[in-house]
Scaffold this active site. Sequence first.
Site, PDB file in Angstrom:
ATOM      1  N   LYS A  54      54.446  24.210  46.426  1.00  0.00           N
ATOM      2  CA  LYS A  54      53.347  25.066  46.875  1.00  0.00           C
ATOM      3  C   LYS A  54      52.212  24.946  45.864  1.00  0.00           C
ATOM      4  CE  LYS A  54      51.473  28.837  48.995  1.00  0.00           C
ATOM      5  NZ  LYS A  54      52.146  30.141  48.954  1.00  0.00           N
ATOM      6  N   VAL A  55      51.029  24.607  46.351  1.00  0.00           N
ATOM      7  CA  VAL A  55      49.854  24.458  45.488  1.00  0.00           C
ATOM      8  C   VAL A  55      48.666  25.153  46.142  1.00  0.00           C
ATOM      9  CG1 VAL A  55      50.661  22.238  44.576  1.00  0.00           C
ATOM     10  CG2 VAL A  55      49.109  22.279  46.560  1.00  0.00           C
ATOM     11  N   SER A  56      47.563  25.190  45.427  1.00  0.00           N
ATOM     12  CA  SER A  56      46.307  25.690  45.977  1.00  0.00           C
ATOM     13  C   SER A  56      45.646  24.600  46.812  1.00  0.00           C
ATOM     14  CB  SER A  56      45.344  26.077  44.855  1.00  0.00           C
ATOM     15  OG  SER A  56      45.861  27.108  44.060  1.00  0.00           O
ATOM     16  N   THR A 106      42.369  28.131  44.693  1.00  0.00           N
ATOM     17  CA  THR A 106      41.388  28.328  45.760  1.00  0.00           C
ATOM     18  C   THR A 106      40.521  29.542  45.463  1.00  0.00           C
ATOM     19  OG1 THR A 106      42.975  27.398  47.327  1.00  0.00           O
ATOM     20  CG2 THR A 106      41.098  28.572  48.243  1.00  0.00           C
ATOM     21  N   ALA A 107      41.111  30.566  44.864  1.00  0.00           N
ATOM     22  CA  ALA A 107      40.336  31.762  44.527  1.00  0.00           C
ATOM     23  C   ALA A 107      39.154  31.402  43.630  1.00  0.00           C
ATOM     24  CB  ALA A 107      41.241  32.786  43.844  1.00  0.00           C
ATOM     25  N   HIS A 147      46.439  38.189  46.187  1.00  0.00           N
ATOM     26  CA  HIS A 147      47.722  38.733  46.630  1.00  0.00           C
ATOM     27  C   HIS A 147      47.764  40.257  46.615  1.00  0.00           C
ATOM     28  CE1 HIS A 147      49.129  34.804  47.321  1.00  0.00           C
ATOM     29  NE2 HIS A 147      49.478  34.487  46.099  1.00  0.00           N
TER      30      HIS A 147
END
Length: 267
Positions: A54-56, A106-107, A147
């Site tokens: 799992k990555v951005s 991404t944020a 989150h």
Amino acid sequence: MTLSLAFSPCPNDTFVFHALAHGLVEGAPPVEVTYADVDVTNTAAERGEFDLVKVSYAALPWLLDSYDLLPCGGALGRGCGPLVLAAGPTADLTGQTVAVPGDRTTAYLLFRLWSARRPPARIEVVPFHEIMPGVAEGRFGAGLVIHEARFTYPRYGLTALADLGEWWEGETGLPIPLGAILAKKGSVDPVAAAGWVRESVRAAWRDPAASRAYVLEHAQEMEPDVVRRHIDLYVNQFTENLGEEGHAAVRTLLDRAAAAGLVPAGG
């Protein structure tokens, strides 16, 4: 063959991957799980450390030579974007130090696009759990959070200066692409991997109670109500299948970022 699988301990990930991690997906190989925040998995994937990871979405331009993007298992959606928080009501970040959870998240990419006309003086990468206390104590002028912080930031007396999800949706009309699942080329068949991940998602929906203890074990002292809201927000139709709209959101994010010189072109 045992596959290495890395994802965060956040409730959406443990909910999605419970069945796969526990050998409950028919035909899937056994997996060895590593739990790590996305800033860690972004850099680990660049070193090729995991078979499934799992990555951005923001990290894809650096990873797609070595990994295939799976069309399921990730985090996209509406009303779930990062927040820019401060201890006061001002939206002027000029001269401020802003704490962010990672420089290839991404944020942070969304923050850079949003703040292009009013950039802060300094960015500091800070472990996620330190951001809200640091802003409340005055160590940072503002903080970028993701989150479950959407549900808990008022406890720190903080104000949301911007919801980058709302900003993104207003700019593009598209859902916000946050986290992606990748399969390492030459290590795992991406079509087979997508089938395993999608079945793990569907198993979680069929029997939510089955993963409850596992999710709470890794939820970092979140209250059950916050855990439930977290899962409801981040595990949705795009988790099962990106579809045309999901792929369009990813392309739009990376094209805009490349045009602004923030990521390599062609990601």
